[in-house]
Design a protein around this motif. Structure first.
Motif, short mmCIF file in Angstrom:
data_model
loop_
_atom_site.label_atom_id
_atom_site.label_comp_id
_atom_site.label_asym_id
_atom_site.label_seq_id
_atom_site.Cartn_x
_atom_site.Cartn_y
_atom_site.Cartn_z
N ASP A 62 0.84 -1.20 0.00
CA ASP A 62 0.00 0.00 0.00
C ASP A 62 0.88 1.26 0.00
O ASP A 62 0.68 2.18 -0.81
CB ASP A 62 -0.92 -0.02 1.23
CG ASP A 62 -1.83 1.19 1.30
OD1 ASP A 62 -2.39 1.57 0.26
OD2 ASP A 62 -1.96 1.76 2.40
N PRO A 77 -2.98 4.83 -3.65
CA PRO A 77 -2.71 3.85 -2.59
C PRO A 77 -2.71 2.43 -3.15
O PRO A 77 -3.57 2.07 -3.96
CB PRO A 77 -3.87 4.06 -1.62
CG PRO A 77 -4.41 5.42 -1.94
CD PRO A 77 -4.20 5.60 -3.41
N ALA A 79 -3.60 -0.17 -1.70
CA ALA A 79 -4.82 -0.86 -1.29
C ALA A 79 -5.91 -0.71 -2.34
O ALA A 79 -6.73 -1.62 -2.55
CB ALA A 79 -5.31 -0.33 0.05
#
Length: 210
Positions: A62, A77, A79
């Protein structure tokens, strides 16, 4: 003589995550194919490569992906990227896999994946059902190497008990096909299922489409 058919998963059995990447880029005002461009910088040592070898965990990915993407002009990011990876099973590819198995060929799934994604787990019944059909599954996050590293293909052949020149390999990325072809495999680049299955039909000599 072909004895084994080797299949990539995401982009071959599953719909391509690249479509999800493009949707994300459009929604966030990013240049088209920006995410893919991040993944092509330092392809052997970047965040994506490290995650697929299980050298870093999703939390580290991330942060590292955000740093790498920011250096190229747009912070994303990691993620967010992981959330885009799940595709849907292509029924025509699953049916072709069934036909190849019924014809007596050895099958193996060769997938670059990460520990937390669904391709290596049983969180999705549709994915688990397809994965269970393969004679062998080679996952980058478990073997510590990834496509297009030659060792990845060597492991697949060792598990299947075949030589490279006895294999057909389907993948949606040319960079992954190049080393397999250099080793002696017949290769098929998969875009839409139809043309790829036509090629496989020609090689194997068995019907794979309705």
């Amino acid at each position: 003589m072909v004895r084994a058919v080797l299949w990539d998963f995401g982009g071959v059995i599953l719909t391509s995550p690249f479509d999800a990447f493009n949707d994300y880029e459009e929604a966030h005002g990013l240049p088209a194919d920006f995410i893919r461009s991040v993944n092509t910088h330092n392809p052997d040592t970047n965040a994506w490569a490290l995650l697929e070898r299980n050298d870093i965990d999703p939390g580290e990915f991330d942060t590292l992906f955000a740093t790498e993407s920011m250096a190229l002009g747009h912070r994303i990011p990691g993620a967010d990227i992981l959330a885009l990876l799940s595709g849907s099973v292509r029924p025509e590819m699953e049916a072709a896999l069934d036909a190849v198995i019924a014809a007596g060929y050895i099958t193996a799934c060769l997938t670059n994946n990460v520990v937390s994604d669904d391709t290596g787990a049983t969180k999705r019944p549709d994915v688990a059902q397809v994965m269970a059909k393969f004679d062998h599954v080679v996952e980058s996050s478990k073997v510590g190497v990834r496509k297009p590293e030659p060792r990845f293909y060597e492991i697949a052949c060792e598990l299947a008990g075949v030589e490279p020149n006895e294999c057909v390999f389907l993948d949606d990325l040319g960079i992954n096909l190049k080393p397999a072809r250099a080793m002696g495999m017949q290769t098929i680049k998969v875009g839409k299922p139809g043309p790829a299955l036509d090629e496989l039909t020609t090689i194997l000599g068995i019907p794979l489409k309705d």
